[in-house]
Structure formats: structure tokens, C-alpha cells
Design an enzyme around this catalytic site. Structure first.
Site, PDB file in Angstrom:
ATOM      1  N   CYS A 129      -7.209  -4.663   4.682  1.00 23.99           N
ATOM      2  CA  CYS A 129      -7.308  -5.099   6.064  1.00 23.99           C
ATOM      3  C   CYS A 129      -5.929  -4.941   6.715  1.00 23.99           C
ATOM      4  O   CYS A 129      -4.902  -5.085   6.054  1.00 23.99           O
ATOM      5  CB  CYS A 129      -7.753  -6.541   6.239  1.00 23.99           C
ATOM      6  SG  CYS A 129      -9.345  -6.873   5.500  1.00 23.99           S
ATOM      7  N   ARG A 160      -5.910   0.929   5.967  1.00 29.14           N
ATOM      8  CA  ARG A 160      -6.088  -0.280   5.157  1.00 29.14           C
ATOM      9  C   ARG A 160      -7.530  -0.764   5.136  1.00 29.14           C
ATOM     10  O   ARG A 160      -7.863  -1.712   4.419  1.00 29.14           O
ATOM     11  CB  ARG A 160      -5.192  -1.399   5.681  1.00 29.14           C
ATOM     12  CG  ARG A 160      -3.729  -1.043   5.713  1.00 29.14           C
ATOM     13  CD  ARG A 160      -2.928  -2.180   6.284  1.00 29.14           C
ATOM     14  NE  ARG A 160      -2.901  -3.319   5.394  1.00 29.14           N
ATOM     15  CZ  ARG A 160      -2.022  -3.508   4.427  1.00 29.14           C
ATOM     16  NH1 ARG A 160      -1.081  -2.630   4.233  1.00 29.14           N
ATOM     17  NH2 ARG A 160      -2.074  -4.577   3.666  1.00 29.14           N
ATOM     18  N   TRP A 167     -11.432  -4.276   5.832  1.00 27.86           N
ATOM     19  CA  TRP A 167     -12.050  -3.720   4.635  1.00 27.86           C
ATOM     20  C   TRP A 167     -12.858  -4.871   4.044  1.00 27.86           C
ATOM     21  O   TRP A 167     -12.299  -5.880   3.607  1.00 27.86           O
ATOM     22  CB  TRP A 167     -10.998  -3.235   3.644  1.00 27.86           C
ATOM     23  CG  TRP A 167     -11.577  -2.514   2.478  1.00 27.86           C
ATOM     24  CD1 TRP A 167     -12.001  -1.215   2.443  1.00 27.86           C
ATOM     25  CD2 TRP A 167     -11.799  -3.036   1.169  1.00 27.86           C
ATOM     26  NE1 TRP A 167     -12.480  -0.903   1.192  1.00 27.86           N
ATOM     27  CE2 TRP A 167     -12.366  -2.005   0.388  1.00 27.86           C
ATOM     28  CE3 TRP A 167     -11.597  -4.281   0.575  1.00 27.86           C
ATOM     29  CZ2 TRP A 167     -12.715  -2.169  -0.949  1.00 27.86           C
ATOM     30  CZ3 TRP A 167     -11.944  -4.454  -0.755  1.00 27.86           C
ATOM     31  CH2 TRP A 167     -12.499  -3.392  -1.506  1.00 27.86           C
ATOM     32  N   GLU A 176      -6.362  13.035 -12.989  1.00 30.98           N
ATOM     33  CA  GLU A 176      -6.041  12.851 -11.577  1.00 30.98           C
ATOM     34  C   GLU A 176      -6.849  13.825 -10.711  1.00 30.98           C
ATOM     35  O   GLU A 176      -7.328  13.461  -9.642  1.00 30.98           O
ATOM     36  CB  GLU A 176      -4.520  13.033 -11.366  1.00 30.98           C
ATOM     37  CG  GLU A 176      -4.040  13.001  -9.936  1.00 30.98           C
ATOM     38  CD  GLU A 176      -4.331  11.711  -9.180  1.00 30.98           C
ATOM     39  OE1 GLU A 176      -4.807  10.746  -9.794  1.00 30.98           O
ATOM     40  OE2 GLU A 176      -4.130  11.695  -7.959  1.00 30.98           O
ATOM     41  N   LYS A 195      -9.315  12.665  -7.670  1.00 29.86           N
ATOM     42  CA  LYS A 195      -9.120  13.157  -6.307  1.00 29.86           C
ATOM     43  C   LYS A 195     -10.415  13.752  -5.767  1.00 29.86           C
ATOM     44  O   LYS A 195     -10.816  13.484  -4.644  1.00 29.86           O
ATOM     45  CB  LYS A 195      -8.014  14.208  -6.323  1.00 29.86           C
ATOM     46  CG  LYS A 195      -7.106  14.206  -5.166  1.00 29.86           C
ATOM     47  CD  LYS A 195      -5.940  13.272  -5.229  1.00 29.86           C
ATOM     48  CE  LYS A 195      -6.290  11.825  -5.401  1.00 29.86           C
ATOM     49  NZ  LYS A 195      -5.142  10.962  -5.545  1.00 29.86           N
ATOM     50  N   GLU A 211     -13.108  11.033  -5.164  1.00 35.76           N
ATOM     51  CA  GLU A 211     -12.707  10.094  -4.124  1.00 35.76           C
ATOM     52  C   GLU A 211     -12.990  10.621  -2.725  1.00 35.76           C
ATOM     53  O   GLU A 211     -13.461   9.878  -1.868  1.00 35.76           O
ATOM     54  CB  GLU A 211     -11.201   9.823  -4.296  1.00 35.76           C
ATOM     55  CG  GLU A 211     -10.620   8.786  -3.382  1.00 35.76           C
ATOM     56  CD  GLU A 211      -9.119   8.577  -3.627  1.00 35.76           C
ATOM     57  OE1 GLU A 211      -8.475   9.428  -4.281  1.00 35.76           O
ATOM     58  OE2 GLU A 211      -8.591   7.557  -3.163  1.00 35.76           O
ATOM     59  N   LYS A 213      -6.575   2.072   1.697  1.00 35.31           N
ATOM     60  CA  LYS A 213      -5.331   2.589   1.122  1.00 35.31           C
ATOM     61  C   LYS A 213      -4.663   1.574   0.206  1.00 35.31           C
ATOM     62  O   LYS A 213      -4.209   1.907  -0.878  1.00 35.31           O
ATOM     63  CB  LYS A 213      -4.383   2.966   2.264  1.00 35.31           C
ATOM     64  CG  LYS A 213      -3.055   3.514   1.812  1.00 35.31           C
ATOM     65  CD  LYS A 213      -3.222   4.890   1.235  1.00 35.31           C
ATOM     66  CE  LYS A 213      -1.913   5.494   0.780  1.00 35.31           C
ATOM     67  NZ  LYS A 213      -2.164   6.645  -0.111  1.00 35.31           N
TER      68      LYS A 213
HETATM   69  O1  M6R Z   1      -0.352   1.524  -3.737  1.00 35.22           O
HETATM   70  P1  M6R Z   1      -0.660   1.801  -5.170  1.00 35.22           P
HETATM   71  O2  M6R Z   1       0.054   3.003  -5.676  1.00 35.22           O
HETATM   72  O3  M6R Z   1      -0.413   0.621  -6.064  1.00 35.22           O
HETATM   73  O4  M6R Z   1      -2.207   2.112  -5.219  1.00 35.22           O
HETATM   74  C1  M6R Z   1      -2.859   2.307  -6.443  1.00 35.22           C
HETATM   75  C2  M6R Z   1      -4.225   2.923  -6.252  1.00 35.22           C
HETATM   76  O5  M6R Z   1      -5.039   2.092  -5.487  1.00 35.22           O
HETATM   77  C3  M6R Z   1      -4.147   4.304  -5.582  1.00 35.22           C
HETATM   78  O6  M6R Z   1      -3.302   5.160  -6.272  1.00 35.22           O
HETATM   79  C4  M6R Z   1      -5.555   4.927  -5.497  1.00 35.22           C
HETATM   80  O7  M6R Z   1      -6.046   5.214  -6.753  1.00 35.22           O
HETATM   81  C5  M6R Z   1      -5.508   6.185  -4.614  1.00 35.22           C
HETATM   82  N1  M6R Z   1      -6.248   5.962  -3.426  1.00 35.22           N
HETATM   83  C6  M6R Z   1      -6.129   7.375  -5.243  1.00 35.22           C
HETATM   84  O8  M6R Z   1      -5.974   8.501  -4.440  1.00 35.22           O
END
Ligand code: M6R
Length: 607
Positions: free
Chosen positions: A2, A27, A75, A480, A484, A487, A602
Site C-alpha cells: 500500500c 506498492r 494492495w 530466476e 520472471k 510473474e 512491489k
Molecule cells: O524488496 P525486496 O528485494 O526485499 O523484495 C523481495 C521480493 O519480494 C522481490 O524480489 C520479488 O520477488 C520480485 N517482485 C520478483 O520480481
């Protein structure tokens, strides 16, 4: 999650709130709303859906005019995305917006209902509004302080009291808030880009502090009402860095920013040709004594940890365990006070990672954060921090952050190898120089790979399921790549250690099933080719990614992607844009919302 924004000054609050929310939409985007002091009353406008839906709604409902207000982009956690569950929420004299989760809201709600309060939403937030209204006897600080004692969980709150026009109150626990400072106006927001257009000067609001925002300035008070002197920070991010800069999507822009981000991250951590990644409180002596390293993070950040594990174990011969943060805290981890716990996070606010960090600290380990946001909770709470300099990452899908996190892992591994004596100075200097040369090489590579990835995306756009396979670091990268793709394109995908396929998963490989086989690790190349042949024999459509000089027969692949001669160790850095661009183009071709994929946000600041 949020996003929160608040403004008080002499300009139209609604315009500033909407522009701030636009930069916070990463967010969460299930609903949006604003509340503005307008003609002596608090006028609320909110709408389910994106910010654009709220703007559309305000065309008919009218924009509330006034110079003080708060806004929110949601969110959803408690209650589906709906008008009723959208913020701001009001109760009596209180209107507020909230980020976080109030864990004891059910018991509080029952009690408030007995006292005559009724609720229009399913949210925990409305309970906080009602409770604050009940506690409010004309003294905002006292009421807010009392509220913080009664609610459990995480929160960032921006609050309006109907009898305190043109004042905003803000308080937080475990969810971020910054306070923007400027002449004749004050701001509050979940993140800096929301206020960057108006000011670069800000306070970081700490826990147990209450900010009071007025046109004339900001005061920060303790829960006991005592004034607190705050350090003023200056944001050095440019506004353009937080905007799209001519690219169609933030994600594409951020992939193209990787060389710059890598350069900005690697150079400050290099002194005299050797990696200097040591925070002052963790000297070489203490580092040399580390027996075991835990790397903890979520999603992409954790995947960068996988690259770190291989690099550290290979170069410094020190055992590393990589854990998903949400698991780490509940598996009774074995952490010794001689262990080092590295937490990786772009935002520095991920709730699970923060909790893992706190647990590791409690267990006596030295905690080191690899983090992008200076001043974030993780950066502040860790014993030491190694900052990545990716600049703001706006797209939900993490790209440049992964690359810079991996780069810091390499730097750390090289330093550790030096202090542990597993590599001599010349060897470390040679590898460091190779790492420092990567940004330039990657710049060219991104341009070359972009059209290739677009073509691959076109070929695979209608597939239901896709496999990535690899061995060693190629496998870590595959994990990864798979995340990606899932996602942002919503195509089911799995990453498999190539040698493990025949222990089950290969039964899913049938005629035409796409397999992206990453085979860049020299000692494993022949084994990989055998695994590729196994899937090819079952009809897979193979895209083989390997080195230019690899000896391969053309009957083992359908598409061939050739990578330049880079050492095995740094190949994941070069391959990161490949998997990211492939996911990006697939998402675009399938008409998905690239920067804001469904159900995601995010910054995941809830457990
Ligand atoms: O802000 P952070 O790096 O701690 O976030 C961790 C994950 O939520 C983040 O990397 C998430 O997996 C990504 N959206 C993936 O692309």
C-alpha cells in the site's frame, strides 16, 4: 504494501496527492482514494481499481478542493478490492489511511461494536480509525500514542482529525514513512519518489515517533509528546530516474539501466583494484573467523543469494546456506554467534526479511544487509550494510536489483577469499578487474539480446508451460528466469536442475514443450548436452544458450543463443538481461500489464 501520501501547504492537495500516488502505485493497485479538507469538512473520494479509475470517478463526483489531504493506493490484505474496503476510512472525527496489518483487529472490533461503532468495510484499518476516534479527546498526540499501545502488528498511518483542519498526523511501526520538507509545505509518503517532484529534503520517521505536518513545517514528537530533533536527509535520485525516460515500460528501462547500476555499485566498493566491501564494524579479522554464512531473502533477492552461495563456496570455501526469509524464522534455524547472516533486499522493507534479520540479531550473529534503499528499516537495523546503487526500481518485477545484488555477492566472495587466504591478492585483483569490466560488456549484450528475446517471446507466446534447465550457476539463474516469466506473463514455468529432470519432471516434456537450456558452465557443458538430448528425444522445442565456442551438433536445438566469452563465474550477470528481456517481451506480446502484474505489489511489507 500500500502507498501513502499526504500534503499540506498552499497548493491544491488533490493534484499533489494524485501525482504522489502515481509514483506509489507499484506498492499496490487494488484501489485508490484521497481525503481533503475542503470547505471546513473532510471530503473523501475513493474507487476500486487503479488510480486512473479514481481519476475517472472524480470527473463525475468532483475533485475536492483544499490545501491539506491524504491519499492511498491499496494492495488488499483484509477484504477484497472493493469501494467499501478502499482507503481512506473514517470514523467520527478521524479519517485515515493505513499500510500494514493490525493483527488484533478482530478483538478490537468486537469491543468497539459493543461501544456502538458500526463498520462499513472488512478491513482492519477501519477498526484503527474507530479506536482512534474513541481515544480522541481533543489531544491528537495523546490519542495516537494510546492507539499505538493498543494495536498489534505493522502500520504506517496518515491521519486527519476533522476538528484540526490543515494538519496531518503520521505514525509508523514496521512499515515505512518519510516526511518531506519544504518551505511553506510539508509531505508524508511511503517512499521518496512520491515527493521528489516537490522536495528532496526529508526525515525518516522512526518507530514510536509522531509527525505533525502543517503548512508552516513539521514537528516530530515522542509518544510522550516531547520534541525530537531529526536528521535531514537529501535524496540524490533524479526525478527522471523515477520515471520512464522514454521507455514503454519501467521494466524495460530498468533492464537497460543495468550497466549503469552495476558500475555505480561496483566502483565504490573497489579500492586499489581489490574489493572493499567491509562495513567498519565487520573488519577482516572478524570476517576471517566466520565459519558459516546464511543468506536470507525473498523472491528475486533470495535468487541473488543463490549466486552468492556458489561464488562464496567456490572462491572462499566457506559453507553457505540460502533460505527463503518466510521459512527461516519458523524452522528454528541453527545460527551461531560466529555465523554471518546476510539479508538481501531491494526495498529494505520486506516484512519477512526484516523479521529474519531481527531473529538473526537476537541469536547473536553479525547481520549484514545488501540493500538498495538507504534509510530503509533493513539498512538501519542490520549491524552493517552494503548498499547496491540501482536507483529506484519501480517495476514490480525486479531486474536491475537482481544484477546489483549478484554483483555485491561477487565482491563479498572475493573479499572473503582474500581474508581467508583461499585466493592470493593477484588472483583476487584479476577477478575483480573482470567484474569491473562487466557493465560495459553487458551494455552491448543487452542491445544484442533484445531482438533475440523478442523473437523467442513471439515463438512461445501461446505456450501453456515452459521449462528452464541448467546446472550449477546456470541452474540458479534458471530459477530466476522461471520466476520472471511466471510473474509477468502468467505462463506456467519451472526451473529444473538438468540432471534431476529424469527423476520425475521429464514426464511433462512432450511434443513441442519449450525448454530453455542454459549451458554456459564449462565443466558441466557435456553433461548439459546429454540432458538436452534427453528432452529433445521427447519432442521438446529446445532453446540452447551456450558459449560462442561450444562444440554442438545442430540437431540438439531449435534455437541457439550464443553468449560471449566470459568466465563461468560471472556468466549469470551476463545472462540476467537475457532471462529478463525474454519475460518482458513475452508479457508485452501477451498483452499483460508488465509493470503491475496481477495480484502483486512491489514492496511486500506484510508477512
Ligand atoms: O524488496 P525486496 O528485494 O526485499 O523484495 C523481495 C521480493 O519480494 C522481490 O524480489 C520479488 O520477488 C520480485 N517482485 C520478483 O520480481
Amino acid at each position: 504494501m500500500c502507498g501513502i501520501v499526504g500534503y499540506v501547504g498552499s497548493k491544491e492537495a488533490a493534484d499533489i496527492l494524485i501525482s504522489g500516488l502515481r509514483r506509489l502505485e507499484y506498492r499496490g493497485y487494488d484501489s485508490a482514494g484521497i481525503a481533503v479538507f475542503s470547505d471546513g469538512e473532510i471530503a473523501v473520494r475513493k474507487e476500486k481499481g487503479r488510480l486512473s479509475d479514481l481519476e475517472e470517478y472524480m470527473k463525475s463526483a468532483g475533485t475536492p478542493y483544499g490545501n491539506c489531504g491524504i491519499g492511498h493506493t491499496r494492495w488488499a490484505t483484509h477484504g477484497e478490492p472493493s469501494y467499501a474496503n478502499s482507503h481512506p476510512h473514517s470514523a467520527g472525527r478521524v479519517t485515515l489511511v493505513h499500510n500494514g496489518i493490525i493483527e488484533n483487529y478482530i478483538e478490537l472490533k468486537k469491543d468497539l461494536e459493543k461501544g456502538g461503532y458500526t463498520f462499513a468495510s472488512e478491513t482492519d484499518t477501519e477498526t484503527a480509525a474507530a479506536l482512534l476516534d474513541r481515544l480522541y479527546k481533543g489531544e491528537p498526540i495523546k490519542a495516537i500514542a494510546e492507539l499505538t499501545r493498543k494495536i498489534r502488528g505493522s502500520y504506517a498511518l496518515a491521519i486527519l482529525f476533522s476538528d484540526r483542519p490543515d494538519e496531518i498526523y503520521a505514525v509508523r511501526r514496521d512499515s515505512p514513512l518519510i516526511v518531506g520538507l519544504s518551505n511553506g509545505e510539508s509531505f508524508v509518503a511511503s517512499d521518496i519518489p512520491a515527493v521528489l517532484k516537490y522536495t528532496r529534503r526529508y526525515y525518516l520517521l522512526d518507530e514510536n515517533e509522531i509527525a505533525v505536518l502543517k503548512e508552516s513545517g513539521v514537528s516530530v514528537l515522542s509518544l510522550e509528546g516531547e520534541s525530537i530533533d531529526k536528521e535531514v536527509f537529501e535524496a540524490n535520485w533524479s526525478l527522471e530516474a523515477a520515471e520512464k525516460g522514454g521507455f514503454e515500460h519501467f521494466m524495460l528501462k530498468e533492464i537497460y539501466e543495468e550497466p549503469e547500476a552495476l558500475k555505480n555499485t561496483i566502483s565504490p566498493h573497489m579500492i586499489g583494484g581489490l574489493p572493499d566491501v567491509l562495513n567498519l564494524s565487520l573488519g577482516d579479522k572478524r570476517l576471517a573467523a566466520v565459519n558459516k554464512i546464511h543468506i536470507v531473502g525473498c523472491g528475486t533477492a533470495m535468487h541473488a543469494g543463490l549466486i552468492g552461495k556458489t561464488a562464496i563456496e567456490k572462491l572462499a570455501r566457506t559453507p553457505v546456506e540460502v533460505s527463503v526469509a518466510s521459512e527461516f524464522r519458523y524452522v528454528n534455524p541453527i545460527v551461531d554467534k560466529n555465523d554471518l547472516v546476510i539479508v538481501i533486499s531491494q526495498s529494505g522493507e520486506t516484512a519477512d526479511t526484516l523479521a529474519a534479520l531481527r531473529l538473526a540479531k537476537k541469536m547473536g550473529a553479525y547481520t549484514l544487509a545488501v540493500v538498495n534503499v538507504v534509510g530503509s528499516s533493513i539498512a538501519r537495523e542490520a549491524d552493517g550494510a552494503l548498499f547496491t546503487s540501482a536507483g529506484p526500481e519501480i517495476a514490480v518485477a525486479s531486474t536491475k536489483a537482481y544484477s546489483v545484488q549478484s554483483a555485491v555477492m561477487y565482491l563479498f566472495a572475493l573479499r572473503l577469499a582474500l581474508v581467508k587466504g583461499t585466493m592470493n591478492e593477484n588472483e583476487v585483483a584479476e577477478k575483480s578487474a573482470e567484474l569491473a569490466a562487466m557493465p560495459k560488456l553487458i551494455e552491448r549484450l543487452i542491445r544484442d539480446l533484445d531482438p533475440t528475446c523478442k523473437k523467442l517471446a513471439e515463438q512461445n507466446k501461446n505456450t501453456e508451460s515452459l521449462f528452464f534447465i541448467g546446472r550449477g550457476m546456470d541452474y540458479s539463474l534458471s530459477v530466476e528466469g522461471s520466476l520472471k516469466l511466471k510473474e509477468i506473463s502468467y505462463i506456467h514455468s519451472e526451473a529444473y536442475a538438468a540432471g534431476e529432470l529424469k527423476h520425475g519432471t521429464i514426464s511433462l516434456v512432450t511434443d513441442g514443450v519449450p525448454v530453455i537450456a542454459i549451458a554456459t558452465q564449462t565443466p558441466l557443458f557435456e553433461k548439459m548436452i546429454s540432458n538436452v538430448k534427453e528432452v529433445k528425444a521427447r519432442g521438446a522445442a529446445v532453446t540452447l544458450v551456450c558459449r560462442t565456442d561450444a562444440a554442438i551438433a545442430d540437431d540438439v536445438y531449435d534455437n541457439l543463443v550464443l553468449m560471449p566469452e566470459i568466465s563461468d563465474l560471472f556468466m549469470p550477470l551476463a545472462l540476467a538481461p537475457f532471462i529478463q528481456l525474454f519475460a518482458y517481451h513475452t508479457s508485452v506480446i501477451r498483452g499483460c500489464d508488465v509493470d503491475k502484474p496481477r495480484n502483486l505489489a512491489k514492496s511486500v511489507t506484510v508477512e
